[in-house]
Design an enzyme around this catalytic site. Sequence first.
Site, short mmCIF file in Angstrom:
data_model
loop_
_atom_site.label_atom_id
_atom_site.label_comp_id
_atom_site.label_asym_id
_atom_site.label_seq_id
_atom_site.Cartn_x
_atom_site.Cartn_y
_atom_site.Cartn_z
N SER A 22 12.53 -8.20 -27.74
CA SER A 22 13.99 -8.39 -27.70
C SER A 22 14.60 -7.73 -26.46
O SER A 22 15.83 -7.67 -26.32
CB SER A 22 14.62 -7.81 -28.97
OG SER A 22 14.23 -6.46 -29.16
N ASN A 109 14.28 1.04 -37.26
CA ASN A 109 15.18 0.31 -38.15
C ASN A 109 16.57 0.96 -38.24
O ASN A 109 17.59 0.28 -38.15
CB ASN A 109 14.57 0.21 -39.56
CG ASN A 109 13.28 -0.59 -39.55
OD1 ASN A 109 12.93 -1.18 -38.52
ND2 ASN A 109 12.56 -0.59 -40.66
N THR A 154 56.31 -31.56 -36.12
CA THR A 154 55.37 -31.61 -37.24
C THR A 154 54.70 -32.97 -37.11
O THR A 154 55.34 -33.94 -36.67
CB THR A 154 56.07 -31.51 -38.62
OG1 THR A 154 56.99 -32.60 -38.74
CG2 THR A 154 56.84 -30.20 -38.77
N HIS A 155 53.43 -33.04 -37.44
CA HIS A 155 52.64 -34.27 -37.24
C HIS A 155 52.67 -34.72 -35.77
O HIS A 155 52.56 -35.90 -35.48
CB HIS A 155 53.14 -35.42 -38.12
CG HIS A 155 53.38 -35.02 -39.55
ND1 HIS A 155 52.42 -35.14 -40.53
CD2 HIS A 155 54.48 -34.48 -40.15
CE1 HIS A 155 52.92 -34.69 -41.68
NE2 HIS A 155 54.16 -34.29 -41.48
N SER A 276 40.24 -33.28 -9.31
CA SER A 276 39.22 -34.28 -9.59
C SER A 276 38.54 -34.64 -8.28
O SER A 276 39.17 -34.62 -7.22
CB SER A 276 39.88 -35.52 -10.19
OG SER A 276 39.09 -36.65 -9.94
N LYS A 282 45.11 -35.62 -9.32
CA LYS A 282 44.84 -34.89 -10.55
C LYS A 282 44.99 -33.37 -10.42
O LYS A 282 44.61 -32.79 -9.41
CB LYS A 282 43.43 -35.19 -11.07
CG LYS A 282 43.25 -36.57 -11.64
CD LYS A 282 44.07 -36.87 -12.87
CE LYS A 282 43.55 -36.19 -14.11
NZ LYS A 282 42.31 -36.78 -14.62
N ASN A 284 44.07 -30.57 -13.27
CA ASN A 284 43.56 -30.52 -14.64
C ASN A 284 43.60 -29.11 -15.24
O ASN A 284 43.32 -28.14 -14.54
CB ASN A 284 42.12 -31.03 -14.69
CG ASN A 284 42.02 -32.48 -14.28
OD1 ASN A 284 42.94 -33.27 -14.52
ND2 ASN A 284 40.91 -32.84 -13.65
N GLU A 289 40.76 -26.29 -21.61
CA GLU A 289 39.78 -27.18 -22.24
C GLU A 289 38.48 -26.43 -22.53
O GLU A 289 37.85 -26.60 -23.57
CB GLU A 289 39.50 -28.38 -21.35
CG GLU A 289 40.72 -29.30 -21.20
CD GLU A 289 40.54 -30.29 -20.08
OE1 GLU A 289 39.73 -31.20 -20.20
OE2 GLU A 289 41.22 -30.13 -19.04
N TYR A 316 14.82 -3.84 -44.07
CA TYR A 316 14.75 -4.48 -42.76
C TYR A 316 13.76 -5.64 -42.76
O TYR A 316 12.69 -5.58 -43.35
CB TYR A 316 14.33 -3.46 -41.69
CG TYR A 316 14.20 -4.09 -40.31
CD1 TYR A 316 15.30 -4.27 -39.50
CD2 TYR A 316 12.96 -4.55 -39.86
CE1 TYR A 316 15.19 -4.87 -38.25
CE2 TYR A 316 12.83 -5.15 -38.61
CZ TYR A 316 13.96 -5.31 -37.82
OH TYR A 316 13.85 -5.92 -36.59
N GLN A 321 16.52 -9.17 -35.96
CA GLN A 321 16.57 -9.03 -34.50
C GLN A 321 17.47 -10.12 -33.89
O GLN A 321 18.00 -9.97 -32.80
CB GLN A 321 15.15 -9.12 -33.92
CG GLN A 321 15.07 -9.01 -32.42
CD GLN A 321 13.65 -8.71 -31.96
OE1 GLN A 321 13.18 -7.61 -32.10
NE2 GLN A 321 12.98 -9.72 -31.42
N LYS A 324 21.59 -9.78 -32.62
CA LYS A 324 22.20 -9.32 -31.37
C LYS A 324 22.67 -10.46 -30.46
O LYS A 324 23.81 -10.43 -29.98
CB LYS A 324 21.22 -8.39 -30.63
CG LYS A 324 21.18 -7.00 -31.28
CD LYS A 324 20.08 -6.13 -30.77
CE LYS A 324 18.74 -6.45 -31.38
NZ LYS A 324 18.70 -6.31 -32.87
N1 ARG Z 1 13.92 -4.95 -31.81
C1 ARG Z 1 14.08 -4.71 -33.21
C2 ARG Z 1 15.39 -5.36 -33.68
O1 ARG Z 1 16.18 -5.66 -32.87
C3 ARG Z 1 14.14 -3.24 -33.48
C4 ARG Z 1 13.73 -2.88 -34.86
C5 ARG Z 1 12.28 -3.09 -35.02
N2 ARG Z 1 11.80 -2.67 -36.27
C6 ARG Z 1 10.63 -3.07 -36.80
N3 ARG Z 1 10.33 -2.62 -37.97
N4 ARG Z 1 9.87 -3.90 -36.16
O2 ARG Z 1 15.60 -5.59 -34.85
#
Ligand code: ARG
Length: 456
Positions: A22, A109, A154-155, A276, A282, A284, A289, A316, A321, A324
């Site tokens: 990760s 974790n 409205t509408h 454009s 144009k 824009n 958008e 966990y 993972q 994120k």
């Molecule tokens: N890179 C992992 C995550 O983002 C960290 C936690 C890893 N924990 C494990 N038991 N493998 O979740």
Amino acid sequence: MQLWKGRFQKELDPKTNDFNSSISFDSRMYKEDIDGSIAHATMLSAQGIISADDLSKIVKGLKEIKSEIESGTLLIDPNAEDIHTFVEGELTARIGAAGKRLHTARSRNDQVALDIRLYLKNQCNELYAQLTELIDVLCKKAKQYASAVMPGYTHLQRAQPITFGHHLLAYAEMLLRDKERLLDATERMNYCPLGSCALAGTTYNTDREMVAKDLGFTAPMQNSLDGVSDRDFCIELAAALSIIMVHLSRFSEEIVLWSSFEFKFIELDDAFSTGSSIMPQKKNPDITELIRGKSGRVFGDLQTLLVMMKGLPLAYNKDMQEDKEAIFDAFDTVKMCLTAFIPMLDTMVALPENMRRAAAGGFINATDCADYLVGKGIPFRDAYKATGELVAICIEKGLTLETLPMDEYKKVLDVFDEGVYEAIDLDKCVNDRTSLGGPAPKNVLQQVLRVQNLNK
Ligand code: ARG
């Protein structure tokens, strides 16, 4: 380098290593990871779990790593499994055995659960500041255009007269709620998971209160399983961010409409418009958008988080993972949208003459005409019907209620007199709409002050 190699005979397959890693998206949490580690080590030493000498080596090493990453002299290894592994490995390479003691009474974790919370707290603060800035711009514009009469819809059909200031303040209200939602979610997120360890706490005599306090949390989380497996805060924030995008997207849609030749209620600054490649005439409204389009990404991020979490047994699981990229993308997107939207709005010029022309042409004072009849003692339902007939006559003759002669009025109802022209005057219609929350210029100016106060 892996942290978990003890029982394994082989290296992880290289392509699987990439799949498992990760680091490409969690390295942005290096600062939070280091701050968390310093707080953890400080507690370990205070509790006599590591020595004061180890602590000072750990703190010195971690601070060096942080400043070297910041200055660009230390590059984060793209082959590391994650940012936690990288920082610990780098520390141990520098200070030896003391580095290996840092992970006592901790797991990745609870470490990752901590890092995301710390990181998102900052993100919330940045976003909060942007929303405040946007509301400030809206207040400034609302004041400037407090008495610019425009049709309310409205509408998407012309309905009743309002003011542009009033219309803008509707968005300020939504954004005030958005700020409240962010603040609320930030407070609920502000509990420290560190010390939950892998899932079942620890036999070491740790002081979780101390760590929580040190890192600015309200208190430690009270259940170790929940501590490592809760991602409610990511979902809640993604929901709050989605609602922000709904608001920005609706506003954007209106700006797209208003800047068209058909409306021409506003003119965007050249610095925030595009042309454009083939049509020389144009101009824009691309920014709006794009914001409308990017709202879909943020809703997708929310969906990703909900679906990712819904089937996970405690505690966990590696699925988590995936939290994120989704929540980071949501924050990146909303912040980027606001970065473009705020100065675009600030430099946008309204064209009140065009708004007024549109307001004058669409019978938006018909309700006021009916109300005038009510003032003459006619029941509202009858007044409504008579006014409808007048509108039909106007349409047939190509006139408006303002230009329809008195004898036509009298043919429909004898009670009409010259006073009707004053009653349906657009400025009067708008100025008299002083009910709480109404569009009268006087109200708008009062509301600007109220919103500015709430926005402090
Ligand atoms: N890179 C992992 C995550 O983002 C960290 C936690 C890893 N924990 C494990 N038991 N493998 O979740």
